[in-house]
Design a protein around this motif. Structure first.
Motif, PDB file in Angstrom:
ATOM      1  N   HIS A 126      10.642  50.961   4.555  1.00  0.00           N
ATOM      2  CA  HIS A 126       9.882  49.704   4.623  1.00  0.00           C
ATOM      3  C   HIS A 126       8.415  49.991   4.875  1.00  0.00           C
ATOM      4  CE1 HIS A 126      10.366  50.831   8.806  1.00  0.00           C
ATOM      5  NE2 HIS A 126       9.327  50.066   9.062  1.00  0.00           N
ATOM      6  N   ASP A 180       5.180  48.056   7.272  1.00  0.00           N
ATOM      7  CA  ASP A 180       5.042  47.064   8.335  1.00  0.00           C
ATOM      8  C   ASP A 180       4.182  45.900   7.828  1.00  0.00           C
ATOM      9  OD1 ASP A 180       6.503  48.869   9.855  1.00  0.00           O
ATOM     10  OD2 ASP A 180       4.766  49.688  10.883  1.00  0.00           O
ATOM     11  N   HIS A 224       7.876  54.037   5.211  1.00  0.00           N
ATOM     12  CA  HIS A 224       8.452  54.987   6.167  1.00  0.00           C
ATOM     13  C   HIS A 224       9.862  54.537   6.507  1.00  0.00           C
ATOM     14  CE1 HIS A 224       6.150  51.891   8.339  1.00  0.00           C
ATOM     15  NE2 HIS A 224       7.024  52.019   9.331  1.00  0.00           N
TER      16      HIS A 224
HETATM   17 FE   LIG Z   1       7.808  50.471  10.571  1.00  0.00          FE
END
Ligand SMILES: [Fe+2]
Ligand SMILES: O=C(O)CCC(=O)C(=O)O
Length: 332
Positions: A211, A213, A268
Protein backbone atom coordinates in the motif's frame (compact mmCIF):
# COMPACT_ATOMS: atom_id res chain seq x y z
CA UNK A 1 28.57 -8.19 4.54
CA UNK A 2 28.64 -4.79 2.85
CA UNK A 3 25.29 -3.06 3.04
CA UNK A 4 23.73 -0.66 0.53
CA UNK A 5 24.68 2.11 2.92
CA UNK A 6 28.35 1.02 2.95
CA UNK A 7 28.31 0.95 -0.83
CA UNK A 8 26.83 4.45 -0.96
CA UNK A 9 23.87 3.24 -3.05
CA UNK A 10 21.89 6.48 -3.48
CA UNK A 11 18.87 4.79 -5.03
CA UNK A 12 18.09 3.11 -1.73
CA UNK A 13 16.88 4.54 1.59
CA UNK A 14 19.53 6.90 2.98
CA UNK A 15 20.22 7.63 6.65
CA UNK A 16 19.89 11.34 7.38
CA UNK A 17 21.41 12.64 10.62
CA UNK A 18 19.30 15.61 11.73
CA UNK A 19 21.23 16.35 14.93
CA UNK A 20 21.72 19.96 13.79
CA UNK A 21 17.93 20.43 13.75
CA UNK A 22 16.73 17.86 16.29
CA UNK A 23 13.51 18.52 18.21
CA UNK A 24 15.37 19.79 21.30
CA UNK A 25 17.01 22.67 19.41
CA UNK A 26 15.49 26.13 19.23
CA UNK A 27 15.08 27.07 15.59
CA UNK A 28 17.10 30.27 16.06
CA UNK A 29 20.17 28.37 17.32
CA UNK A 30 20.40 26.29 14.16
CA UNK A 31 23.11 27.11 11.64
CA UNK A 32 21.62 28.14 8.29
CA UNK A 33 24.17 26.13 6.30
CA UNK A 34 23.43 22.96 8.30
CA UNK A 35 19.74 23.50 7.69
CA UNK A 36 20.22 23.94 3.95
CA UNK A 37 22.30 20.78 3.73
CA UNK A 38 19.67 18.81 5.64
CA UNK A 39 16.88 20.24 3.46
CA UNK A 40 18.80 19.18 0.40
CA UNK A 41 19.46 15.64 1.72
CA UNK A 42 15.84 15.14 2.73
CA UNK A 43 14.55 16.50 -0.57
CA UNK A 44 16.87 14.24 -2.57
CA UNK A 45 15.63 11.14 -0.73
CA UNK A 46 11.95 12.07 -0.82
CA UNK A 47 12.04 12.89 -4.54
CA UNK A 48 13.59 9.51 -5.44
CA UNK A 49 12.90 6.59 -3.09
CA UNK A 50 10.38 8.50 -0.93
CA UNK A 51 11.83 7.10 2.31
CA UNK A 52 14.59 8.06 4.77
CA UNK A 53 15.92 6.72 8.05
CA UNK A 54 16.15 9.72 10.38
CA UNK A 55 18.92 9.52 12.96
CA UNK A 56 19.54 11.76 16.01
CA UNK A 57 16.00 13.08 15.90
CA UNK A 58 15.97 14.07 19.55
CA UNK A 59 13.08 11.84 20.72
CA UNK A 60 14.41 10.21 23.91
CA UNK A 61 14.83 6.43 23.53
CA UNK A 62 13.16 5.83 26.90
CA UNK A 63 10.02 7.60 25.65
CA UNK A 64 9.95 5.28 22.61
CA UNK A 65 10.63 2.20 24.78
CA UNK A 66 7.80 3.22 27.10
CA UNK A 67 5.32 3.40 24.20
CA UNK A 68 6.33 -0.09 23.02
CA UNK A 69 5.90 -1.33 26.61
CA UNK A 70 2.40 0.19 26.86
CA UNK A 71 1.55 -1.29 23.47
CA UNK A 72 2.70 -4.75 24.61
CA UNK A 73 0.63 -4.38 27.76
CA UNK A 74 -2.47 -3.47 25.76
CA UNK A 75 -2.22 -6.29 23.20
CA UNK A 76 -1.34 -8.91 25.82
CA UNK A 77 -4.82 -8.51 27.38
CA UNK A 78 -7.50 -11.15 26.77
CA UNK A 79 -9.40 -10.70 23.50
CA UNK A 80 -12.65 -9.93 25.32
CA UNK A 81 -10.97 -7.07 27.19
CA UNK A 82 -9.56 -5.57 23.97
CA UNK A 83 -12.96 -5.96 22.30
CA UNK A 84 -14.43 -3.50 24.82
CA UNK A 85 -12.37 -0.76 23.18
CA UNK A 86 -13.19 -1.36 19.52
CA UNK A 87 -12.80 1.86 17.56
CA UNK A 88 -15.97 3.34 16.07
CA UNK A 89 -15.18 3.56 12.35
CA UNK A 90 -17.85 6.17 11.68
CA UNK A 91 -15.69 9.11 12.72
CA UNK A 92 -12.11 9.93 11.66
CA UNK A 93 -11.66 11.67 15.01
CA UNK A 94 -12.31 8.45 16.95
CA UNK A 95 -9.80 6.32 18.84
CA UNK A 96 -9.68 2.67 19.81
CA UNK A 97 -8.80 -0.91 19.06
CA UNK A 98 -8.94 -2.43 15.55
CA UNK A 99 -9.07 -6.24 15.78
CA UNK A 100 -7.52 -8.70 13.36
CA UNK A 101 -9.58 -8.89 10.15
CA UNK A 102 -11.30 -5.54 10.50
CA UNK A 103 -9.08 -3.79 7.94
CA UNK A 104 -7.81 -5.03 4.63
CA UNK A 105 -6.15 -3.54 1.57
CA UNK A 106 -7.33 -6.21 -0.88
CA UNK A 107 -10.80 -7.71 -0.42
CA UNK A 108 -9.80 -10.72 -2.54
CA UNK A 109 -7.08 -11.80 -0.14
CA UNK A 110 -7.23 -12.95 3.48
CA UNK A 111 -7.09 -10.06 5.97
CA UNK A 112 -3.69 -8.90 7.20
CA UNK A 113 -2.55 -10.64 10.37
CA UNK A 114 -2.37 -7.53 12.54
CA UNK A 115 -4.22 -5.69 15.27
CA UNK A 116 -3.82 -2.04 16.19
CA UNK A 117 -4.82 0.80 18.47
CA UNK A 118 -5.42 4.31 17.09
CA UNK A 119 -4.88 7.33 19.31
CA UNK A 120 -5.40 11.06 18.88
CA UNK A 121 -5.27 13.88 21.45
CA UNK A 122 -8.46 15.53 22.65
CA UNK A 123 -10.70 12.74 21.46
CA UNK A 124 -14.36 12.84 22.40
CA UNK A 125 -14.22 9.05 22.60
CA UNK A 126 -12.49 8.91 25.96
CA UNK A 127 -14.32 5.69 26.88
CA UNK A 128 -12.05 3.85 24.44
CA UNK A 129 -8.85 4.59 26.32
CA UNK A 130 -7.83 1.29 27.97
CA UNK A 131 -7.59 0.97 31.73
CA UNK A 132 -3.80 0.78 31.76
CA UNK A 133 -1.98 3.18 34.10
CA UNK A 134 -0.52 6.21 32.24
CA UNK A 135 -1.62 4.82 28.84
CA UNK A 136 -3.65 7.82 27.70
CA UNK A 137 -1.28 10.42 29.16
CA UNK A 138 1.90 8.86 27.71
CA UNK A 139 0.41 8.02 24.33
CA UNK A 140 -0.93 11.57 23.89
CA UNK A 141 2.45 12.95 24.97
CA UNK A 142 4.15 10.78 22.37
CA UNK A 143 1.68 11.97 19.72
CA UNK A 144 2.77 15.55 20.50
CA UNK A 145 6.46 14.61 20.43
CA UNK A 146 6.03 12.98 17.03
CA UNK A 147 4.21 16.09 15.83
CA UNK A 148 7.30 18.13 16.70
CA UNK A 149 9.54 15.88 14.62
CA UNK A 150 7.00 15.87 11.81
CA UNK A 151 6.90 19.68 11.73
CA UNK A 152 10.72 19.83 11.62
CA UNK A 153 10.72 17.54 8.60
CA UNK A 154 7.91 19.51 6.94
CA UNK A 155 10.03 22.64 7.34
CA UNK A 156 12.99 20.88 5.67
CA UNK A 157 10.72 19.73 2.83
CA UNK A 158 9.50 23.30 2.29
CA UNK A 159 13.11 24.51 2.13
CA UNK A 160 14.23 21.62 -0.06
CA UNK A 161 11.48 22.36 -2.56
CA UNK A 162 12.62 25.99 -2.62
CA UNK A 163 9.17 27.30 -1.64
CA UNK A 164 9.01 31.06 -1.25
CA UNK A 165 7.50 30.49 2.19
CA UNK A 166 9.55 27.66 3.69
CA UNK A 167 6.98 27.44 6.53
CA UNK A 168 4.20 26.66 4.04
CA UNK A 169 3.74 23.01 5.08
CA UNK A 170 4.24 23.79 8.76
CA UNK A 171 1.34 26.26 8.55
CA UNK A 172 -0.86 23.71 6.75
CA UNK A 173 -0.35 21.33 9.71
CA UNK A 174 -0.59 23.83 12.55
CA UNK A 175 -3.53 22.02 14.21
CA UNK A 176 -1.66 18.71 14.26
CA UNK A 177 -1.64 18.53 18.07
CA UNK A 178 -5.06 20.03 18.63
CA UNK A 179 -8.39 18.24 18.59
CA UNK A 180 -8.85 15.49 16.04
CA UNK A 181 -11.81 17.34 14.59
CA UNK A 182 -9.25 19.84 13.18
CA UNK A 183 -6.47 17.46 12.21
CA UNK A 184 -6.68 13.68 11.80
CA UNK A 185 -3.01 12.79 12.49
CA UNK A 186 -3.06 9.50 14.41
CA UNK A 187 -0.61 7.56 16.46
CA UNK A 188 -1.14 3.87 15.72
CA UNK A 189 0.22 1.08 17.87
CA UNK A 190 0.55 -2.06 15.76
CA UNK A 191 0.92 -5.67 16.84
CA UNK A 192 1.57 -8.48 14.37
CA UNK A 193 1.04 -11.71 16.34
CA UNK A 194 3.30 -14.71 15.86
CA UNK A 195 1.89 -17.91 14.37
CA UNK A 196 1.91 -20.80 16.80
CA UNK A 197 3.54 -24.18 16.19
CA UNK A 198 1.39 -26.17 13.80
CA UNK A 199 -0.30 -23.04 12.47
CA UNK A 200 0.61 -20.87 9.51
CA UNK A 201 -0.43 -17.86 7.49
CA UNK A 202 -3.19 -18.61 4.97
CA UNK A 203 -2.15 -18.66 1.31
CA UNK A 204 -1.64 -15.02 0.20
CA UNK A 205 -2.01 -13.76 3.77
CA UNK A 206 0.62 -11.35 5.02
CA UNK A 207 1.29 -8.98 7.90
CA UNK A 208 0.51 -5.78 6.01
CA UNK A 209 -0.40 -5.79 2.33
CA UNK A 210 1.28 -3.58 -0.24
CA UNK A 211 0.00 0.00 0.00
CA UNK A 212 0.87 3.68 0.08
CA UNK A 213 -0.11 5.93 3.00
CA UNK A 214 -2.82 8.58 2.56
CA UNK A 215 -1.70 11.80 4.23
CA UNK A 216 1.40 13.97 4.01
CA UNK A 217 4.09 11.94 5.73
CA UNK A 218 4.52 8.94 8.05
CA UNK A 219 6.94 8.32 10.94
CA UNK A 220 7.53 4.63 11.57
CA UNK A 221 9.20 3.16 14.66
CA UNK A 222 9.83 -0.56 14.21
CA UNK A 223 11.14 -3.20 16.59
CA UNK A 224 14.04 -5.48 15.61
CA UNK A 225 11.91 -8.22 14.01
CA UNK A 226 12.15 -7.05 10.40
CA UNK A 227 9.65 -7.63 7.60
CA UNK A 228 9.10 -4.08 6.36
CA UNK A 229 9.76 -3.91 2.63
CA UNK A 230 9.84 -0.89 0.35
CA UNK A 231 9.52 -0.82 -3.43
CA UNK A 232 12.72 0.25 -5.14
CA UNK A 233 12.83 2.65 -8.08
CA UNK A 234 13.09 -0.49 -10.28
CA UNK A 235 9.85 -1.92 -8.93
CA UNK A 236 11.04 -4.84 -6.80
CA UNK A 237 10.60 -4.89 -3.00
CA UNK A 238 13.61 -4.76 -0.68
CA UNK A 239 13.80 -5.02 3.13
CA UNK A 240 13.94 -1.74 5.04
CA UNK A 241 16.03 -3.36 7.76
CA UNK A 242 15.53 -2.02 11.29
CA UNK A 243 18.37 0.34 12.24
CA UNK A 244 18.48 0.99 16.02
CA UNK A 245 17.98 4.62 17.01
CA UNK A 246 16.39 5.65 13.71
CA UNK A 247 12.85 6.49 12.64
CA UNK A 248 11.76 5.47 9.16
CA UNK A 249 10.01 8.40 7.47
CA UNK A 250 8.08 8.24 4.22
CA UNK A 251 6.12 10.56 1.97
CA UNK A 252 2.39 9.80 1.66
CA UNK A 253 -0.08 10.30 -1.20
CA UNK A 254 -1.42 13.75 -0.35
CA UNK A 255 2.12 15.16 -0.30
CA UNK A 256 2.89 13.56 -3.65
CA UNK A 257 -0.22 15.18 -5.12
CA UNK A 258 0.57 18.54 -3.47
CA UNK A 259 4.05 18.53 -5.01
CA UNK A 260 2.70 17.48 -8.46
CA UNK A 261 4.53 14.14 -8.12
CA UNK A 262 7.80 15.87 -7.16
CA UNK A 263 7.94 13.89 -3.89
CA UNK A 264 7.23 10.17 -4.05
CA UNK A 265 4.72 8.15 -2.06
CA UNK A 266 6.28 4.71 -2.37
CA UNK A 267 4.49 1.36 -1.97
CA UNK A 268 5.55 -0.65 1.06
CA UNK A 269 4.39 -3.75 2.93
CA UNK A 270 5.21 -5.99 5.88
CA UNK A 271 5.99 -9.63 5.09
CA UNK A 272 6.10 -12.42 7.69
CA UNK A 273 9.88 -12.80 7.49
CA UNK A 274 10.04 -13.98 11.09
CA UNK A 275 6.57 -15.43 11.57
CA UNK A 276 7.14 -17.26 14.88
CA UNK A 277 8.01 -13.93 16.46
CA UNK A 278 5.58 -11.10 17.16
CA UNK A 279 6.38 -7.84 15.40
CA UNK A 280 5.50 -4.44 16.81
CA UNK A 281 5.62 -1.01 15.29
CA UNK A 282 4.41 2.44 16.24
CA UNK A 283 3.29 4.62 13.38
CA UNK A 284 2.55 8.33 13.28
CA UNK A 285 0.41 9.23 10.27
CA UNK A 286 0.76 12.96 9.57
CA UNK A 287 -2.17 14.65 7.86
CA UNK A 288 -2.67 18.27 6.80
CA UNK A 289 -5.34 20.14 8.77
CA UNK A 290 -8.73 18.86 7.67
CA UNK A 291 -9.87 22.06 5.98
CA UNK A 292 -6.63 22.50 3.97
CA UNK A 293 -7.24 22.95 0.25
CA UNK A 294 -4.52 21.01 -1.52
CA UNK A 295 -3.57 22.20 -5.00
CA UNK A 296 -0.37 21.44 -6.95
CA UNK A 297 2.33 23.82 -5.74
CA UNK A 298 3.96 24.11 -9.14
CA UNK A 299 0.89 26.01 -10.35
CA UNK A 300 -0.02 23.21 -12.77
CA UNK A 301 -3.44 21.64 -13.08
CA UNK A 302 -2.07 18.11 -12.75
CA UNK A 303 -4.64 17.46 -10.00
CA UNK A 304 -7.75 19.53 -9.22
CA UNK A 305 -7.80 21.35 -5.86
CA UNK A 306 -9.37 19.29 -3.07
CA UNK A 307 -9.92 19.76 0.65
CA UNK A 308 -8.03 17.20 2.67
CA UNK A 309 -11.15 15.90 4.39
CA UNK A 310 -12.87 15.30 1.02
CA UNK A 311 -9.78 13.62 -0.32
CA UNK A 312 -9.68 11.26 2.65
CA UNK A 313 -13.34 10.29 2.22
CA UNK A 314 -12.79 9.73 -1.50
CA UNK A 315 -9.83 7.45 -0.84
CA UNK A 316 -11.86 5.35 1.58
CA UNK A 317 -14.71 5.13 -0.90
CA UNK A 318 -12.31 4.09 -3.70
CA UNK A 319 -10.90 1.29 -1.59
CA UNK A 320 -14.26 0.05 -0.35
CA UNK A 321 -13.51 1.27 3.17
CA UNK A 322 -16.46 3.63 3.28
CA UNK A 323 -19.57 1.81 4.37
CA UNK A 324 -22.73 3.89 4.18
CA UNK A 325 -21.66 7.17 5.70
CA UNK A 326 -18.87 5.52 7.65
CA UNK A 327 -15.38 6.89 7.23
CA UNK A 328 -12.43 5.10 8.70
CA UNK A 329 -9.22 6.93 9.33
CA UNK A 330 -6.40 4.65 8.35
CA UNK A 331 -3.42 4.60 6.12
CA UNK A 332 -3.68 2.51 3.04
FE1 LIG B 1 2.14 2.34 5.50
O1 LIG C 1 4.29 -1.86 10.63
C1 LIG C 1 4.99 -1.33 9.77
O2 LIG C 1 6.22 -1.33 9.84
C2 LIG C 1 4.38 -0.65 8.57
C3 LIG C 1 2.90 -0.54 8.60
C4 LIG C 1 2.39 0.41 7.56
O3 LIG C 1 3.02 0.69 6.59
C5 LIG C 1 1.08 1.06 7.76
O4 LIG C 1 0.35 0.66 8.68
O5 LIG C 1 0.76 1.99 6.98
Amino acid sequence: MATDHDRGDCSWIPIVDIKAFDITKEENEVDRKDLEKLANDVFKAFSTIGFVYVKNHGIPQDQIDNIFRLSDEFFAQPQETKDKFVRPMSDPAAIGYIPIGREYFDANKPADLKESFDAVPGSEYSQYWPNIPNFEEDVVKFHRTCAKLGLRLLKLIGMGLGLEDSEFFVKAHEKISSRASNNTAILRLLHYPPVKDGEDFLPEQTRCGEHTDYGSMTLLFQDDTGGLEVQTVNGEFKPATPIPGTVVVNIADMMQRWTADGLKSTPHRVVPSNKRKARRSVIYFIDPDRSTIVRPLDGSNKYPPISYVNYLSQRFADTGMLEGNEVINTAA
